[in-house]
Design an enzyme around this catalytic site. Structure first.
Site, PDB file in Angstrom:
ATOM      1  N   THR A  61       0.815  -1.218   0.000  1.00 31.53           N
ATOM      2  CA  THR A  61       0.000   0.000   0.000  1.00 31.53           C
ATOM      3  C   THR A  61       0.846   1.264   0.000  1.00 31.53           C
ATOM      4  OG1 THR A  61      -1.629  -1.249   1.249  1.00 31.53           O
ATOM      5  CG2 THR A  61      -1.900   1.139   1.219  1.00 31.53           C
ATOM      6  N   ALA A  63       0.278  -4.049 -14.612  1.00 29.21           N
ATOM      7  CA  ALA A  63       0.508  -5.173 -13.697  1.00 29.21           C
ATOM      8  C   ALA A  63       1.774  -5.946 -14.085  1.00 29.21           C
ATOM      9  CB  ALA A  63      -0.696  -6.104 -13.695  1.00 29.21           C
ATOM     10  N   GLU A  74      -3.442 -15.290   2.834  1.00 27.84           N
ATOM     11  CA  GLU A  74      -3.591 -14.114   3.703  1.00 27.84           C
ATOM     12  C   GLU A  74      -5.057 -13.945   4.106  1.00 27.84           C
ATOM     13  OE1 GLU A  74      -1.907 -10.537   2.085  1.00 27.84           O
ATOM     14  OE2 GLU A  74      -2.851  -9.249   3.575  1.00 27.84           O
ATOM     15  N   GLY A  93     -22.725   0.268  28.972  1.00 29.16           N
ATOM     16  CA  GLY A  93     -21.641   1.262  29.006  1.00 29.16           C
ATOM     17  C   GLY A  93     -20.271   0.640  29.219  1.00 29.16           C
ATOM     18  N   THR A 102      -9.993  -4.853   0.720  1.00 28.56           N
ATOM     19  CA  THR A 102     -11.237  -4.457   1.412  1.00 28.56           C
ATOM     20  C   THR A 102     -12.345  -5.460   1.074  1.00 28.56           C
ATOM     21  OG1 THR A 102     -12.072  -3.112  -0.416  1.00 28.56           O
ATOM     22  CG2 THR A 102     -10.607  -2.003   1.178  1.00 28.56           C
TER      23      THR A 102
HETATM   24  C1  LIG Z   1      -3.948  -1.546  10.448  1.00 29.19           C
HETATM   25  C2  LIG Z   1      -3.621  -1.724   8.995  1.00 29.19           C
HETATM   26  C3  LIG Z   1      -2.626  -2.619   8.628  1.00 29.19           C
HETATM   27  C4  LIG Z   1      -2.279  -2.763   7.285  1.00 29.19           C
HETATM   28  N1  LIG Z   1      -1.224  -3.579   6.939  1.00 29.19           N
HETATM   29  C5  LIG Z   1      -0.763  -3.535   5.675  1.00 29.19           C
HETATM   30  C6  LIG Z   1       0.455  -4.205   5.314  1.00 29.19           C
HETATM   31  O1  LIG Z   1       1.102  -4.859   6.157  1.00 29.19           O
HETATM   32  N2  LIG Z   1       0.920  -4.086   4.047  1.00 29.19           N
HETATM   33  C7  LIG Z   1       0.242  -3.373   3.095  1.00 29.19           C
HETATM   34  O2  LIG Z   1       0.706  -3.311   1.978  1.00 29.19           O
HETATM   35  N3  LIG Z   1      -0.916  -2.740   3.387  1.00 29.19           N
HETATM   36  C8  LIG Z   1      -1.431  -2.794   4.648  1.00 29.19           C
HETATM   37  N4  LIG Z   1      -2.583  -2.122   4.965  1.00 29.19           N
HETATM   38  C9  LIG Z   1      -3.264  -1.359   3.938  1.00 29.19           C
HETATM   39  C10 LIG Z   1      -4.590  -1.977   3.483  1.00 29.19           C
HETATM   40  O3  LIG Z   1      -4.370  -3.184   2.800  1.00 29.19           O
HETATM   41  C11 LIG Z   1      -5.303  -0.923   2.638  1.00 29.19           C
HETATM   42  O4  LIG Z   1      -5.706   0.120   3.504  1.00 29.19           O
HETATM   43  C12 LIG Z   1      -6.482  -1.483   1.866  1.00 29.19           C
HETATM   44  O5  LIG Z   1      -6.067  -2.368   0.858  1.00 29.19           O
HETATM   45  C13 LIG Z   1      -7.356  -0.391   1.249  1.00 29.19           C
HETATM   46  O6  LIG Z   1      -6.566   0.492   0.519  1.00 29.19           O
HETATM   47  P1  LIG Z   1      -6.749   2.076   0.742  1.00 29.19           P
HETATM   48  O7  LIG Z   1      -6.599   2.326   2.194  1.00 29.19           O
HETATM   49  O8  LIG Z   1      -5.872   2.787  -0.201  1.00 29.19           O
HETATM   50  O9  LIG Z   1      -8.273   2.341   0.376  1.00 29.19           O
HETATM   51  P2  LIG Z   1      -8.827   2.718  -1.070  1.00 29.19           P
HETATM   52  O10 LIG Z   1      -8.312   1.749  -2.063  1.00 29.19           O
HETATM   53  O11 LIG Z   1      -8.631   4.157  -1.313  1.00 29.19           O
HETATM   54  O12 LIG Z   1     -10.376   2.434  -0.861  1.00 29.19           O
HETATM   55  C14 LIG Z   1     -11.295   3.391  -0.310  1.00 29.19           C
HETATM   56  C15 LIG Z   1     -12.704   2.791  -0.423  1.00 29.19           C
HETATM   57  O13 LIG Z   1     -13.024   2.596  -1.800  1.00 29.19           O
HETATM   58  C16 LIG Z   1     -13.414   1.255  -2.018  1.00 29.19           C
HETATM   59  N5  LIG Z   1     -12.988   0.834  -3.349  1.00 29.19           N
HETATM   60  C17 LIG Z   1     -11.769   0.935  -3.913  1.00 29.19           C
HETATM   61  N6  LIG Z   1     -11.777   0.407  -5.127  1.00 29.19           N
HETATM   62  C18 LIG Z   1     -13.032  -0.040  -5.362  1.00 29.19           C
HETATM   63  C19 LIG Z   1     -13.687  -0.692  -6.446  1.00 29.19           C
HETATM   64  N7  LIG Z   1     -13.028  -1.002  -7.572  1.00 29.19           N
HETATM   65  N8  LIG Z   1     -14.995  -1.006  -6.324  1.00 29.19           N
HETATM   66  C20 LIG Z   1     -15.671  -0.715  -5.187  1.00 29.19           C
HETATM   67  N9  LIG Z   1     -15.117  -0.114  -4.123  1.00 29.19           N
HETATM   68  C21 LIG Z   1     -13.831   0.226  -4.215  1.00 29.19           C
HETATM   69  C22 LIG Z   1     -12.702   0.468  -0.931  1.00 29.19           C
HETATM   70  O14 LIG Z   1     -13.334  -0.783  -0.698  1.00 29.19           O
HETATM   71  C23 LIG Z   1     -12.835   1.421   0.242  1.00 29.19           C
HETATM   72  O15 LIG Z   1     -14.096   1.272   0.831  1.00 29.19           O
HETATM   73  C24 LIG Z   1      -2.990  -2.016   6.294  1.00 29.19           C
HETATM   74  C25 LIG Z   1      -4.013  -1.155   6.668  1.00 29.19           C
HETATM   75  C26 LIG Z   1      -4.321  -0.975   7.990  1.00 29.19           C
HETATM   76  C27 LIG Z   1      -5.379   0.022   8.357  1.00 29.19           C
END
Ligand SMILES: Cc1cc2nc3c(=O)[nH]c(=O)nc-3n(C[C@H](O)[C@H](O)[C@H](O)COP(=O)(O)OP(=O)(O)OC[C@H]3O[C@@H](n4cnc5c(N)ncnc54)[C@H](O)[C@@H]3O)c2cc1C
Length: 382
Positions: free
Chosen positions: A127, A179, A243, A341, A366
């Site tokens: 990410t 990709a 995963e 509470g 997600t």
């Molecule tokens: C505590 C924590 C630990 C994490 N650990 C890791 C890690 O170890 N390594 C790593 O690489 N990442 C990690 N992540 C990142 C995590 O995998 C991402 O936050 C996640 O994949 C979503 O990406 P984003 O936050 O950019 O959200 P975005 O991609 O910006 O998404 C925002 C919203 O849009 C929706 N959305 C996006 N695309 C579409 C679509 N095509 N159709 C419908 N809805 C869509 C999403 O579902 C979401 O609701 C972690 C995140 C957290 C919070």
């Protein structure tokens, strides 16, 4: 009760060991680690000594070469206790398998023993601040320059980000190839130009170190390319089902435990001169949640069984992650409600679990992305 069939006596003995370790080495400290934002680094080497890390790693490189059931037991015990600061699952189930499955013998020889011992903590950095769900749009670049790649970019939300000694970085070796331009690089944390950002302040999982990572002209030796150049996206797609299964396993284990805590609480707590358990609403809620828990447990166990024989397909793993984490969050919300509470007080495990669980629907892809994967499979031609 539907008896579980996925674990042997050896698995259950291993579970006892993990359970006792968590009681003695984690329970007394976890609340303090939440305040500090990370677990004590020695927890990793202690876990290594106990054989809890990377159970699947090959014997040839110092591992025990066990089945994924041992990983699942560690995930379940962490889920059951709610000790979410422990990042062993990310290390053993997610990051290290890339080295096992795509690494050269030299890479395995260099890193695996130390991953197993806990001397090396791993992370995987997909990410970025500008892209999460759309993995092929990563902007971090790795440009080949003689016998090195020059790595530039930044990552965020990286689990084990503070403790990590070795990070699998997803980068573009060909920025114009989509990709097909994605590659994986093994980047050592002490490489010049590699900086860890601050430990991110999260809503839950407060003892888990989650960080930004920055790469500024980091020279990564070409022999640290993991697998073949341009194949990174394919490797990610191959590994993500494990995963997602891990997340589903921890979700159902945590849900079962939370339901147990709630049953205990409603029997003790009185309102209007009667135990909260005597209200029909409480009884019906518990019955509904317990029924759903049973169904979810059977489904996730069946997925685990399929994974043992490498038959868990991408869409089914996505279904497991989607259903188990949606259910975990629903159950925890109902259980907080039944605690009144007190359910909102951090000192109560149910409150922590509720806050910790929310991210399960966000990371590892997600739940909306899970729906895309499932529907794509349903709608594909032929
Ligand atoms: C505590 C924590 C630990 C994490 N650990 C890791 C890690 O170890 N390594 C790593 O690489 N990442 C990690 N992540 C990142 C995590 O995998 C991402 O936050 C996640 O994949 C979503 O990406 P984003 O936050 O950019 O959200 P975005 O991609 O910006 O998404 C925002 C919203 O849009 C929706 N959305 C996006 N695309 C579409 C679509 N095509 N159709 C419908 N809805 C869509 C999403 O579902 C979401 O609701 C972690 C995140 C957290 C919070």
């Amino acid at each position: 009760m539907i008896p579980r069939t996925v674990f042997t006596e050896e698995h259950e003995q291993f579970r006892d060991t993990v359970r006792k370790f968590l009681e003695h080495e984690v329970a007394p400290h976890h609340a303090q680690w939440e305040k500090e934002g990370q677990v004590d680094r020695t927890l990793w080497t202690k876990a290594g000594e106990m054989g809890f890390l990377c159970p699947q790693a090959p014997e040839a490189f110092g591992g025990l070469e066990l089945d994924f059931g041992y990983n699942a037991i560690v995930d379940e015990e962490i889920g059951r206790t709610g000790f979410t600061g422990i990042g062993w699952g990310l290390h053993s189930d997610i990051a290290v398998p890339y080295i096992v499955n795509y690494g050269t013998d030299e890479q395995k020889d260099k890193y695996l023993r130390r991953c197993i011992s806990g001397e090396v903590v791993t992370a995987i950095a997909m990410t970025e601040p500008g892209t999460g769900s759309d993995l092929q749009s990563v902007r971090t670049t790795a440009v080949r320059n003689g016998d090195h790649y020059v790595l530039n970019g930044s990552k965020t939300f990286i689990t084990n980000g503070q403790h990590a000694d070795l990070v699998i970085v997803v980068a573009k070796t060909d920025p114009n190839a989509g990709a097909a331009g994605v590659s994986l690089l093994l980047v050592e944390a002490d490489s010049p130009g590699f900086k860890k950002g601050t430990n991110l302040d999260k809503v839950g999982m407060k003892a888990q170190d989650t960080s930004e990572l920055f790469f500024d002209d980091v020279r990564v030796p070409a022999e640290n390319l993991l697998g073949a150049e341009g194949q990174g996206f394919i490797y990610l797609m191959q590994e993500l089902p494990q995963e997602r299964l891990s997340v589903a396993i921890s979700a159902i284990a945590n849900a079962e435990a939370a339901l147990g805590w709630t049953v205990d609480y409603v029997k003790e707590r009185k309102a209007f001169g009667r135990p909260v358990s005597s209200f029909q609403n409480t009884q019906f809620k518990l019955a509904e949640l317990s029924s759903e828990c049973t169904a979810m447990r059977v489904f996730v166990d069946r997925c685990l069984e399929l994974h043992y024989s490498k038959q868990l397909d991408v869409a089914t793993a996505a279904k497991a992650k989607l259903l188990a984490t949606d259910f975990q969050c629903k159950l925890l919300d109902e259980c907080v409600q039944l605690h009144g509470g007190y359910g909102y007080m951090w000192e109560y495990p149910i409150a922590r679990a509720w806050a910790d669980a929310r991210v399960q629907r966000i990371y590892a892809g997600t739940n909306e992305i899970m729906k895309l994967i499932i529907s794509r499979e349903m709608l594909k031609d032929g």
